[in-house]
Design an enzyme around this catalytic site. Structure first.
Site, short mmCIF file in Angstrom:
data_model
loop_
_atom_site.label_atom_id
_atom_site.label_comp_id
_atom_site.label_asym_id
_atom_site.label_seq_id
_atom_site.Cartn_x
_atom_site.Cartn_y
_atom_site.Cartn_z
N GLY A 13 5.27 -0.71 -2.07
CA GLY A 13 4.58 -1.93 -1.66
C GLY A 13 4.43 -2.12 -0.16
O GLY A 13 4.21 -3.25 0.29
N SER A 14 4.48 -1.01 0.61
CA SER A 14 4.31 -1.21 2.06
C SER A 14 2.88 -1.60 2.42
O SER A 14 2.66 -2.38 3.35
CB SER A 14 4.76 0.03 2.84
N ASN A 109 -9.46 1.43 -2.88
CA ASN A 109 -8.21 2.18 -2.94
C ASN A 109 -7.92 2.75 -1.56
O ASN A 109 -8.82 2.95 -0.75
CB ASN A 109 -8.37 3.34 -3.94
N HIS A 111 -6.10 6.18 0.04
CA HIS A 111 -5.62 7.51 -0.35
C HIS A 111 -5.06 8.20 0.89
O HIS A 111 -5.68 8.19 1.95
CB HIS A 111 -6.77 8.32 -0.94
N GLU A 145 -15.01 9.01 -10.65
CA GLU A 145 -14.32 10.27 -10.36
C GLU A 145 -13.14 10.02 -9.42
O GLU A 145 -13.29 9.33 -8.39
CB GLU A 145 -15.30 11.26 -9.71
N GLU A 176 -2.25 3.95 7.61
CA GLU A 176 -2.72 3.22 6.41
C GLU A 176 -2.61 1.72 6.62
O GLU A 176 -3.49 0.94 6.26
CB GLU A 176 -1.90 3.61 5.18
#
Ligand code: GRF
Length: 229
Positions: A13-14, A109, A111, A145, A176
């Site tokens: 959960g960072s 998202n 990644h 995909e 991130e």
């Protein structure tokens, strides 16, 4: 009106924490996390959400007969909150085409690689094995995909000669935490949207998305589409 986020997590959960801070500080303006849903009851991120007073929900995928059943229930759980954006923040489940299609343009998202390099798991070890000089993270719209949706923001970090996967992961994670809030702010403010399978940016280009400066990193560069692309 306050914009609503539902976050899906499976672990630490960072990213949830960095997004929460960004909402609280106004970096992502007029936005609240209205629910955090985890497919794992033991996800440490749940405690972070609870501490912040955010409603949480555990939906264990093992309690559903099929992936489609789980995704249908998940969709119900999410839609009960009518979110503006559904944010995958370390959610370690593949999603069905019908789920992804339902949220197309409203599902993002992060990644831990410079996509399209290293989709899937173990990205840091694979980057080191390949001997790349630069690694990083990508925020992207989710399409059916896996890890193949169009990129919104990327951050590149250098690979150091003495890196191991854990050290490299730490450097990437730092990046991130900077780019995910930036990407969310850009989408929620209407600067950035998914249209006909591509990311469109309005002009003027949001300055905040162009540069990242971070004292812990030797160098960070942002790669974003040019204005109007
Ligand atoms: C991050 O590295 C993210 O890129 C990946 O899963 C990890 C989640 O970390 N999708 P955290 O739970 O946000 O700390």
């Amino acid at each position: 009106m306050t914009k609503k986020l539902v976050l899906l997590i499976s672990g630490r959960g960072s990213n949830l924490q960095s997004i929460l801070r960004a909402c609280q500080s106004g970096q992502v303006p007029d936005t609240a996390i209205v629910c955090v849903i985890s497919n794992r009851a033991d996800a440490p991120g749940l405690a972070l959400a609870k501490q912040a007073g955010i409603p949480t929900q555990v939906m264990d995928h093992r309690n559903y007969p099929s992936r489609a059943d789980f995704d249908a229930a998940l969709r119900q759980g999410i839609d009960a909150h009518a979110p503006d954006l559904v944010v995958l923040a370390g959610f370690m489940r593949r999603l069905t085409v019908s789920f992804v299609t339902h949220y197309l343009g409203r599902l993002v998202n992060i990644h831990p690689s410079l996509l399209p390099a290293f989709p899937g798991l173990h990205t840091h070890a694979r980057a080191l094995e390949q001997g790349v000089c630069w690694h990083g993270a990508t925020v992207h719209f989710v399409t059916p995909e896996l890890d193949a949706g169009p990129s919104i923001v990327q951050a590149a970090v250098p690979v150091h000669p003495d890196d191991d996967p854990a050290r490299l992961a730490e450097r990437v994670l730092d990046a991130e935490h900077q780019i995910y809030p930036q990407a969310l702010a850009a989408i929620l403010s209407g600067h950035c949207r998914l249209e006909a399978g591509r990311v469109h940016w309005s002009t003027p280009f949001p300055a905040a998305a162009e540069t990242v400066v971070h004292p812990q990193l030797t160098s960070v560069t942002m790669q974003t589409p040019s204005p109007g692309a």
